[in-house]
Design an enzyme around this catalytic site. Structure first.
Site, PDB file in Angstrom:
ATOM      1  N   VAL A 654       0.818  -1.223   0.000  1.00 45.20           N
ATOM      2  CA  VAL A 654       0.000   0.000   0.000  1.00 45.20           C
ATOM      3  C   VAL A 654       0.845   1.264   0.000  1.00 45.20           C
ATOM      4  O   VAL A 654       0.315   2.368  -0.102  1.00 45.20           O
ATOM      5  CB  VAL A 654      -0.956   0.020   1.208  1.00 45.20           C
ATOM      6  N   GLY A 657       7.689   3.832   2.506  1.00 45.63           N
ATOM      7  CA  GLY A 657       8.144   4.876   3.395  1.00 45.63           C
ATOM      8  C   GLY A 657       9.617   5.129   3.237  1.00 45.63           C
ATOM      9  O   GLY A 657      10.292   4.506   2.417  1.00 45.63           O
ATOM     10  N   GLY A 658      10.144   6.060   4.043  1.00 47.75           N
ATOM     11  CA  GLY A 658      11.555   6.373   3.954  1.00 47.75           C
ATOM     12  C   GLY A 658      12.440   5.240   4.434  1.00 47.75           C
ATOM     13  O   GLY A 658      13.624   5.196   4.138  1.00 47.75           O
ATOM     14  N   SER A 659      11.836   4.271   5.163  1.00 49.57           N
ATOM     15  CA  SER A 659      12.650   3.192   5.701  1.00 49.57           C
ATOM     16  C   SER A 659      12.193   1.812   5.249  1.00 49.57           C
ATOM     17  O   SER A 659      12.753   0.818   5.678  1.00 49.57           O
ATOM     18  CB  SER A 659      12.639   3.253   7.231  1.00 49.57           C
ATOM     19  N   GLY A 660      11.152   1.724   4.399  1.00 46.54           N
ATOM     20  CA  GLY A 660      10.751   0.410   3.954  1.00 46.54           C
ATOM     21  C   GLY A 660       9.428   0.379   3.215  1.00 46.54           C
ATOM     22  O   GLY A 660       8.834   1.421   2.925  1.00 46.54           O
ATOM     23  N   THR A 661       8.985  -0.849   2.897  1.00 54.46           N
ATOM     24  CA  THR A 661       7.733  -1.079   2.177  1.00 54.46           C
ATOM     25  C   THR A 661       6.622  -1.376   3.169  1.00 54.46           C
ATOM     26  O   THR A 661       6.824  -2.090   4.152  1.00 54.46           O
ATOM     27  CB  THR A 661       7.892  -2.267   1.224  1.00 54.46           C
ATOM     28  N   VAL A 662       5.419  -0.859   2.890  1.00 60.13           N
ATOM     29  CA  VAL A 662       4.288  -1.049   3.796  1.00 60.13           C
ATOM     30  C   VAL A 662       3.245  -1.929   3.113  1.00 60.13           C
ATOM     31  O   VAL A 662       2.866  -1.690   1.959  1.00 60.13           O
ATOM     32  CB  VAL A 662       3.656   0.303   4.193  1.00 60.13           C
ATOM     33  N   LYS A 676       5.339  -3.123   8.073  1.00 62.40           N
ATOM     34  CA  LYS A 676       6.417  -2.393   7.397  1.00 62.40           C
ATOM     35  C   LYS A 676       7.631  -3.303   7.327  1.00 62.40           C
ATOM     36  O   LYS A 676       8.149  -3.765   8.349  1.00 62.40           O
ATOM     37  CB  LYS A 676       6.766  -1.110   8.134  1.00 62.40           C
ATOM     38  N   ASP A 779      11.035  13.105  12.261  1.00 60.86           N
ATOM     39  CA  ASP A 779      10.498  13.125  10.895  1.00 60.86           C
ATOM     40  C   ASP A 779       8.987  13.370  10.946  1.00 60.86           C
ATOM     41  O   ASP A 779       8.209  12.653  10.331  1.00 60.86           O
ATOM     42  CB  ASP A 779      10.813  11.821  10.174  1.00 60.86           C
TER      43      ASP A 779
END
Length: 951
Positions: A654, A657-662, A676, A779
């Site tokens: 869906v 993000g700045g640190s991974g896939t959601v 995440k 952030d």
């Protein structure tokens, strides 16, 4: 014939003379055409096309002399966009005043103004100008030069010292200059009255020769890198009215000679490294209204002379090493507005006359050694907004009426020796938001009248001697988000009415004498922090509390038990069994436990054997299985890891993000979760073969997993693997705030946006102020604010959050993180993150809610953001209206403007001037559409005094 020729010659010369005046006069019409070509804006577009005469003299922003020549152009805050034409002075040659401040002029300094040989005032402040500055030597007529709040860089233009006619020189807030020192040539400006050089890269010492500039009335050198002592020669500036040297690195003592400045009304030398005593001579200055010396290392006593002042409005000397007593007469002879002497070593009794003239807004004496009782007349100080006396040795009863002051928003009596009962006058506290009386000796019952203080947000009465029942009427405090009553002697049962507190984030009733059951209705308060431990409660613990993983929250209650239908075990919490069946089942438990041990041992053997086989399989190119994940859970789970792993497929993605896939995961039981998958990284402990999270990430995740707050997204568990880490969160059906504001089909009205703002602020305040150690998010942005089905906001994405392990408010982190458009300026260039960086980012989110615009828009201009755009607009009434989201109804414009002011404070370029998140919560509650009108008058009074005060 000769006479005729002479007459003809004279007439021709006269004609040429007249034409020489008419030509420039006629050429002025070209100026307006040129301006409309070079600049754009609603106001400037209203200038009509010229036809004849001196019509332009009647244009707004234009002033002419008696002969029709343009002598003044004032387009300040006209929302003008574009560049100033270089030949501006070719058509208005007699121009004396040019004011173009608070616009978006772009480009560099308009050197064409040098051709305005009569120019006396040039104001280009807050105009988005950048680049190097030229040589100003030729502007001989200039009296006022204001280039403040721009982005000029390079060498400071020392050439301005050649403009000897200058009376006002303002370069405030141009931090891009190369480091420079005050040159002796400044003394050539014999007529200079105002010298403003705040935050413009000054360093070195303040030179003694500055005492020669005796025409100075205002001197501001704040926010620089000045060091060394304050020169005694400043005492020779007998006309000086304002001296601001705060936020530097000045050392030594405050010169006694400053007492010679008898015209002084504002003296601010805060946030330096000054030592020694406060000179008596300063406290005797006859016109002194504002004396601010906070955050230094001053010692000795506060001079008694300050108590005799008839002009003092603000005294702020917090965070020093001052001792002795407060002058007993302080406030007796003057309309004192603010007194802040917090964080010193002051002792003795509190002054009785501090509010004699009825203007006191702030009384802040926390963290000292004051003793004795609170004077009774404090309860009559109806102007008070904040009253904080915590961390002292004060004793005696709380004066009747103090808690019911009509305008007070914060009353803090905590960590003292107060006794007696809570006054029933608390019911009159119509605007009280925060009440702190923890760690005292207050006894008696909690008065039911407290329920009438409908705007209470935080109540902390912990660690007192309160007895009796918790009044059920407390459930009427619908705005309450913190209720701490632990460590008292409260008896009776927990009232069901607490379940009505839908905004409650933290409820602690531990260490009392409460009896009866834990009401099932309290489960409606989840996922907030609840603590019922160490009481005399009995009966079954509601199942949702057990599933939430709150076992520690009901420990120390031997008669509590788990429901019989609960199919798991919790240490120290037995099943609710009938006495005649317990003995029989004990035997069954022994047998079952033995079988379980055997099974677990067998499975561990299989896992170790399978781990060896898996390594061989991976080496031959086959994928790993779910058994390669180590799980860390923070709540009772309704799923197993296999169900999660199998759902990590592309169609369930869906977002990124700045640190991974959601991923959105829908389980068989109908529940939905967000997972995440963090980007791959090294997570293997080099000292062990065991697969673990990276140490830093693990410590961080462990901390975040323990958070219980309704405005922080709930983290269920973490799966760790050799090449990835999975975080399982609650799923938020309305997505993130960015999409809702800028892409959503649903238009959020203002009350909903205000509620969202309050929720975000409460979540951040919890991270900053209610956790030990506190957490900096780093952030904060609208994409990291998630909304549930009821538009309740939750702060998410702690992938780059940092825990402040060191003690004190100045704790920082140094890893660069954050998002362009939301980054605080000091973080962008120093990489040092503090809680004030979060405050700044939250201010940007507030502006998004108010304006409906993104942080970066094309209309703001190249390399410009929403903060610059708002700063330009708010200087005029029309501009303020243009800031508000045009899609919303105008019925809440006053409330929106109030929140806009909060956003502007949050995004102040000086971090120390930003409010704390606790303050922001209070300010937003004051701007609630339901209670806004009551605060309008007090906001006006606060703006008039505008003290720089501690929270």
């Amino acid at each position: 014939m000769a006479l005729f020729k002479i007459i003809l010659y004279i007439l021709s010369c006269l004609s040429l003379f007249i034409l020489s005046f008419q030509a420039p006069l006629q050429n002025q019409s070209h100026f307006f055409t040129l301006m409309k070509t070079s600049l754009s804006g609603n106001s400037i577009s209203k200038w009509s096309t010229l036809t004849e005469g001196d019509q332009y003299c009647n244009y707004p922003g234009i002033a002419c002399d008696n002969d029709g020549y343009v002598v003044e152009i004032d387009l300040s805050a006209w929302s003008v966009l574009g560049r100033i034409p270089n030949d501006i002075c070719s058509y208005v040659q007699k121009l004396r005043v040019l004011r173009l401040g608070h616009n978006d002029l772009r480009g560099g300094f308009p050197t064409g103004v040098f051709n305005c040989s009569f120019l006396e005032e040039l104001n280009l402040s807050t105009s988005n100008l950048a680049g190097n500055l030229p040589n100003f030597s030729q502007m001989k007529s200039l009296r006022v030069l204001d280039l403040s709040n721009n982005q000029f860089s390079g060498e400071f233009p020392i050439s301005v010292t050649n403009v000897t006619s200058l009376e006002v020189l303002n370069f405030n807030e141009n931090s891009g200059f190369s480091m420079w020192q005050l040159p002796y040539e400044v003394t050539q400006l014999k007529n200079l009255r105002s010298l403003f050089l705040m935050t413009c890269s000054l360093h070195g010492q303040i030179p003694p020769w500055i005492g020669n500039m005796t025409s100075l009335v205002d001197l501001e050198l704040s926010g620089n890198s000045l060091d060394g002592p304050i020169p005694v020669e400043l005492g020779e500036l007998r006309n000086l009215q304002l001296l601001e040297l705060y936020y530097n690195q000045l050392t030594g003592e405050i010169p006694e000679e400053l007492g010679n400045l008898t015209q002084m009304f504002d003296l601010d030398i805060s946030v330096n490294r000054l030592t020694g005593k406060i000179p008596v001579s300063i406290c005797e200055l006859p016109k002194l209204r504002f004396l601010q010396l906070y955050n230094n290392s001053l010692t000795g006593e506060i001079p008694l002379a300050i108590g005799n002042s008839t002009s003092l409005h603000i005294l702020s000397v917090y965070e020093n090493f001052l001792m002795g007593e407060l002058p007993p007469n302080i406030g007796k002879f003057t309309e004192l507005v603010g007194l802040d002497v917090s964080e010193n070593h002051l002792s003795g009794e509190l002054p009785k006359e501090v509010c004699k003239n009825g203007k006191l807004f702030y009384f802040l004496v926390l963290d000292n050694q004051f003793s004795g009782g609170l004077p009774e007349n404090y309860a009559k100080c109806e102007s008070l907004l904040r009253f904080r006396v915590s961390y002292n040795h004060l004793s005696g009863p709380i004066p009747e009426g103090l808690l019911g002051l009509p305008h007070a928003s914060i009353i803090d009596l905590s960590y003292n020796l107060f006794d007696g009962m809570l006054p029933k006058s608390i019911g009159n506290a119509r605007n009280l938001s925060e009440l702190y009386i923890q760690t005292n000796r207050i006894s008696g019952s909690l008065p039911s009248e407290i329920s009438q203080a409908a705007n209470l947000v935080k109540i902390d009465l912990s660690k007192n001697l309160l007895s009796g029942p918790i009044p059920p009427e407390i459930g009427n405090l619908r705005k309450l988000n913190l209720l701490l009553l632990q460590g008292n002697k409260l008896v009776s049962s927990i009232p069901e009415s607490l379940s009505s507190l839908k905004s409650l984030n933290l409820l602690n009733l531990s260490n009392n004498l409460l009896t009866g059951n834990i009401p099932e209705s309290l489960c409606e308060l989840l996922p907030n922090s609840l603590d019922f431990s160490n009481n005399r409660l009995s009966g079954p613990v509601p199942l949702p509390l057990i599933k939430e993983g709150l076992a520690e929250s009901f420990s120390g209650n031997p008669k509590l038990c788990a429901p019989v239908y609960f199919n798991s075990s919790i240490p120290s919490l037995p099943l609710c069994l009938r006495p005649n069946t317990r003995k029989r089942l004990n035997t069954i438990w022994v047998i079952a436990t033995t079988v379980l041990v055997v099974i677990v041992g067998f499975l561990l053997f299989l896992k170790r054997w399978y781990g060896r086989e898996r390594l061989v399989i991976e080496q031959n190119g086959f994928s790993s299985t779910s058994f390669s994940y180590e799980m860390t859970s923070f709540r009772r789970l309704s799923f197993d890891q296999d169900e999660i792993m199998k759902a990590l497929i592309d169609k369930n993605i869906v977002g990124y993000g700045g640190s991974g896939t959601v991923y959105k995961i829908e389980l068989r039981n109908g529940q939905s979760f967000a997972v995440k998958k963090l980007w791959a990284g090294k997570t293997k402990d080099p000292s062990s073969d065991q697969l673990l999270l990276d140490r830093e990430l693990k410590a961080e995740v462990d901390t975040l997993g323990k958070i219980r707050h309704k405005n922080i997204v709930k983290l269920y568990c973490c799966f760790s693997n050799w090449d990835s880490n999975l975080l399982v969160y609650e799923y938020m059906s309305n997505g993130n705030l960015w999409d809702m504001l800028h892409r959503g089909k649903v238009l959020l009205d203002w009350p909903t946006r205000h509620t969202i703002a309050v929720g975000i602020a409460q979540g951040l305040a919890y991270l900053h102020h209610d956790l030990l150690p506190p957490i900096i998010h780093r952030d904060v942005k609208s994409t990291n604010i998630l909304l549930n089905a009821d538009f309740l906001p939750k702060v998410a994405d702690f992938g780059i959050a940092k825990v402040l392990h060191s003690k004190g408010k100045d704790s920082t982190t140094t890893a660069v993180a954050g998002t362009y458009g939301y980054l605080a300026p000091e973080y962008a260039y120093s990489s040092k993150a503090t809680v004030k960086c979060d405050v700044y980012s939250f201010g940007v989110v507030l502006m998004e809610l108010i304006t409906g615009k993104r942080p970066i828009e094309q209309e703001f201009g190249e390399n410009r953001n929403i903060i610059f755009w708002v700063a330009q607009k708010v200087l005029t009434k029309e501009g303020i209206m243009e800031v508000l989201d045009e899609r919303l109804s105008g019925s809440f414009k006053d409330e929106m403007i109030q929140v806009l002011r909060i956003a502007i404070r949050c995004t102040c370029s000086v971090p120390a001037l930003r409010p704390t998140m606790n303050e922001v919560v209070q300010l937003l509650m004051d701007a609630d559409p339901c209670r806004f009108d009551a605060f309008k008058r007090w906001d006006k009074l606060k703006e008039e005094s505008s003290p720089t005060m501690k929270a």
